[in-house]
Write a protein that holds these residues in place. Structure first.
Motif, PDB file in Angstrom:
ATOM      1  N   MET A 453       0.821  -1.215   0.000  1.00  0.00           N
ATOM      2  CA  MET A 453       0.000   0.000   0.000  1.00  0.00           C
ATOM      3  C   MET A 453       0.856   1.266   0.000  1.00  0.00           C
ATOM      4  SD  MET A 453      -3.142  -0.587   2.638  1.00  0.00           S
ATOM      5  CE  MET A 453      -4.537  -1.651   2.245  1.00  0.00           C
ATOM      6  N   GLY A 454       2.148   1.097   0.247  1.00  0.00           N
ATOM      7  CA  GLY A 454       3.038   2.252   0.234  1.00  0.00           C
ATOM      8  C   GLY A 454       3.564   2.655   1.596  1.00  0.00           C
ATOM      9  N   ILE A 455       3.298   1.858   2.630  1.00  0.00           N
ATOM     10  CA  ILE A 455       3.819   2.157   3.969  1.00  0.00           C
ATOM     11  C   ILE A 455       5.239   1.607   4.069  1.00  0.00           C
ATOM     12  CG2 ILE A 455       3.405   1.966   6.444  1.00  0.00           C
ATOM     13  CD1 ILE A 455       1.176   3.365   4.863  1.00  0.00           C
ATOM     14  N   GLU A 456       6.162   2.441   4.535  1.00  0.00           N
ATOM     15  CA  GLU A 456       7.560   2.011   4.654  1.00  0.00           C
ATOM     16  C   GLU A 456       7.675   0.841   5.629  1.00  0.00           C
ATOM     17  OE1 GLU A 456      10.123   2.922   2.998  1.00  0.00           O
ATOM     18  OE2 GLU A 456       9.235   4.601   1.895  1.00  0.00           O
ATOM     19  N   PRO A 457       8.513  -0.170   5.323  1.00  0.00           N
ATOM     20  CA  PRO A 457       8.653  -1.343   6.199  1.00  0.00           C
ATOM     21  C   PRO A 457       8.994  -0.986   7.643  1.00  0.00           C
ATOM     22  CG  PRO A 457       9.694  -1.784   4.096  1.00  0.00           C
ATOM     23  CD  PRO A 457       9.271  -0.338   4.074  1.00  0.00           C
ATOM     24  N   PHE A 458       9.855   0.056   7.854  1.00  0.00           N
ATOM     25  CA  PHE A 458      10.230   0.379   9.245  1.00  0.00           C
ATOM     26  C   PHE A 458       9.039   0.964  10.009  1.00  0.00           C
ATOM     27  CE2 PHE A 458      10.915   4.470   7.223  1.00  0.00           C
ATOM     28  CZ  PHE A 458      10.576   5.396   8.195  1.00  0.00           C
ATOM     29  N   LEU A 459       8.108   1.640   9.289  1.00  0.00           N
ATOM     30  CA  LEU A 459       6.907   2.157   9.950  1.00  0.00           C
ATOM     31  C   LEU A 459       5.951   1.007  10.301  1.00  0.00           C
ATOM     32  CD1 LEU A 459       6.138   5.363   7.813  1.00  0.00           C
ATOM     33  CD2 LEU A 459       7.117   5.255  10.119  1.00  0.00           C
ATOM     34  N   VAL A 460       5.832   0.054   9.381  1.00  0.00           N
ATOM     35  CA  VAL A 460       4.997  -1.129   9.655  1.00  0.00           C
ATOM     36  C   VAL A 460       5.548  -1.865  10.869  1.00  0.00           C
ATOM     37  CG1 VAL A 460       4.214  -3.356   8.759  1.00  0.00           C
ATOM     38  CG2 VAL A 460       4.301  -1.374   7.236  1.00  0.00           C
ATOM     39  N   ALA A 461       6.848  -2.077  10.885  1.00  0.00           N
ATOM     40  CA  ALA A 461       7.476  -2.855  11.970  1.00  0.00           C
ATOM     41  C   ALA A 461       7.289  -2.185  13.322  1.00  0.00           C
ATOM     42  CB  ALA A 461       8.965  -3.034  11.669  1.00  0.00           C
TER      43      ALA A 461
END
Length: 584
Positions: A453-461
């Motif tokens: 969806m465009g969310i950066e992996p570090f933000l998801v984590a």
């Protein structure tokens, strides 16, 4: 309506049995309507009948002698139509036409006039004589049909078909009140309701049967040469009846009128809502029907979703969580910030799980706000917002406003797009607990969905505390439950750990009246709980494949959906067939 009117008049002691019988005999010999006959014989006045009908149907009564009707308004409908249904327009406000009728339950008359005028029709009751006089006054004699009569939706044959349908449905009478907006239509006497409203009887009977059988959905489906009605009970569609094709349009129109939809619009999908009150063993229960109308090749298909607050389980221990999974989930929702996602297909119980979580967190010192589409159940003490995308109130818009409302906990009905996902992640990282749903097949793949969806992996984590995937399976009926022998090889092949074989107490339902012969009664959840540990965060930041994330989550204690199901097969709560149907 004649028989019903007679019963109402007897019940209200407006006529005696002898007078009613004399009027019926006169009517059989000379024709005409029962109300007019009673007036002609001097047993009642026109005003008496109008007052009785007004109270019976919950519709205002008017005296047409006090009305000077605008001739231009009268011309909205042809004279033959006015005479045919014994109706006349009396006023118009905006898009609403007020129609004087002797029988406010005549849905065919209202459908016809709504179709002809394009206006919403609101009925009022007037006396038979007054309407006939008004029709004669405002229409020239040449424009009237020679022998006006009320259409009864197919005559005696149609009524007999509906009666047989009601008998097949095995519906109790005197148990339902359908509420249209602020008005109530009394449908309490289904078995005694007059022959001029067969479709009303059929629709109310279907609603009652669905409620009594515990259905979650009603499907009304038209085909080329016939139609069918099915109920979804415990997640499985079951055929209920196959009405004749002649019922298609009246049945669809009746449901659309109840849901305040445009009956003239047959080309586009429409959504609406119906509220009903159901008498359950002396206690009144309110049930919502969410209505979806979809044009198909041979007519409009209608699906009604039943939303019963009594069926909502808010006790998390009753949802089907294993002990360890429940501890993990409870720990995640009690953290002061972060995101908890519940994932699964439509109808897998995600909303119930989130509502259960909110009920655990709902305290006087906590501000909880939800954005839902639709708001399925009203939760006391929680600020719930209905998303309306057609006017610009989207999930993202509501969520953006929530952040200015000093919330502690936010529930977003669904993360549908990048904008909603971005704001939800931002909220989770700035001191708010965010609960939401996502449409993915399992817990580990939800990470990839957010990244895509465009969310950066570090933000998801860093924002996610826990992801729960779930499915619903049918419970073995407790009334006809009996032991069932399953070969050990079959259990092992299906995914049961070998160490669990000695504890297997598999069971199956024999089939009884309580479960409708299916062997199943009720449903419970299968849960896959992935708690985000530091090692999992590192994998997510490194954009690791879903396979690696799943393997690490299992090593750290995540029980996959199939294993959750097999543990319930072991305990005799569900069957191997059910688990195989819902999991891989």
């Amino acid at each position: 309506m004649a028989v019903r009117l007679g019963e109402v008049l007897l019940r209200e002691k407006r006529v005696t049995p002898t007078q009613l019988q004399e009027a019926l005999n006169f009517q059989r010999t000379n024709g005409g309507r029962l109300g007019s006959t009673l007036v002609k014989l001097g047993f009642l006045k026109d005003e008496d009948i109008t007052q009785v009908l007004s109270r019976e149907f919950g519709v205002p009564a008017i005296d047409l002698r006090d009305f000077e009707i605008d001739p231009a308004l009268v011309r909205l409908i042809p004279g033959e139509t006015a005479a045919k249904y014994n109706v006349i327009p009396v006023s118009r406000t905006g898009n609403t036409l007020t129609l004087a009728m002797t029988d406010p339950t005549n849905v065919f008359a209202m459908d016809d006039i709504k179709f002809r005028t394009g206006l919403h029709v609101e009925p009022v009751v007037a006396s038979d004589t007054a309407i006939r006089d008004a029709v004669a006054k405002y229409f020239s004699a040449g424009s009237l049909a020679p022998a006006p009569s009320i259409v009864t939706g197919g005559g005696k044959q149609s009524i007999d078909l509906v009666n047989r349908a009601l008998e097949d449905l095995n519906v109790e009478s005197e148990e339902l009140q359908v509420v249209e907006g602020a008005e109530e239509i009394d449908a309490a006497s289904l078995e005694r309701q007059g022959g001029e409203a067969p479709i009303i009887r059929l629709v109310n009977a279907l609603f009652l049967a669905a409620i009594q059988r515990g259905a979650s959905d009603i499907h009304v489906e038209p085909y080329e040469k016939d139609m069918r009605v099915r109920f979804r009970i415990d997640g499985v569609l079951q055929s209920v009846m196959t009405p004749p094709l002649k019922f298609r349009d009246p049945l669809v129109s009746r449901i659309k009128i109840m849901a305040r939809l445009d009956i003239a619009e047959k080309r586009l999908p429409q959504d609406g809502r119906i509220k009903a009150r159901f008498n359950d063993r002396g206690q009144s229960r309110e049930i919502d029907f969410r209505v979806s109308v979809l044009p198909t090749l041979f007519g409009e298909k209608i699906v009604l979703r039943l939303l019963d607050a009594k069926g909502l389980r808010l006790d998390m221990t009753q949802l089907g969580f294993e002990t360890d999974a429940l501890e993990r989930f409870d720990r995640a929702i009690r953290k002061p910030w972060g995101m908890v996602l519940v994932t699964g297909p439509t109808g897998s119980g995600k909303t119930n799980t989130l509502y259960s979580a909110l009920s655990q967190l709902n305290q006087p010192g906590v501000n909880i706000m939800t954005a839902e589409d639709p708001v399925e159940f009203n939760l006391n003490g929680i600020n719930q917002v209905q998303v309306r995308e057609q006017i610009g109130l989207t999930f993202a818009g509501a969520l953006r406003s929530f952040l200015r409302q000093d919330p502690n906990i936010i529930l977003v009905g669904e993360v549908r797009d990048a904008e909603t996902a971005g704001i939800a992640v931002k909220a989770a990282l700035t001191g708010h607990l965010v609960l939401s749903t996502l449409h993915t097949n399992d817990a580990p793949s939800s990470v990839n969905r957010l990244v895509n969806m465009g969310i950066e992996p570090f933000l998801v984590a860093n924002s996610i505390n826990l992801i729960a995937a779930q499915r619903l399976v049918r419970r073995v009926c407790e009334n006809c439950k009996e032991p069932h022998d399953i070969p050990a090889e079959q259990l092992l092949e299906a995914g049961l750990p070998e160490s669990e074989l000695p504890r297997v107490k598999a069971a199956k339902g024999r089939g009884c009246d309580r479960c409708g012969g299916t062997g199943y009664k009720g449903r419970l959840g299968l849960f896959e709980i992935m708690e985000i540990s530091e090692d999992l965060r590192n994998l997510i930041v490194a954009s690791a494949p879903v396979k690696d994330i799943r393997e690490l989550a299992v090593r750290e204690g995540m029980s996959p959906l199939r294993q959750s199901g097999m543990l319930k097969v072991r305990d005799g709560v569900t069957t191997l067939e059910e688990v195989a149907r819902e999991t891989m």
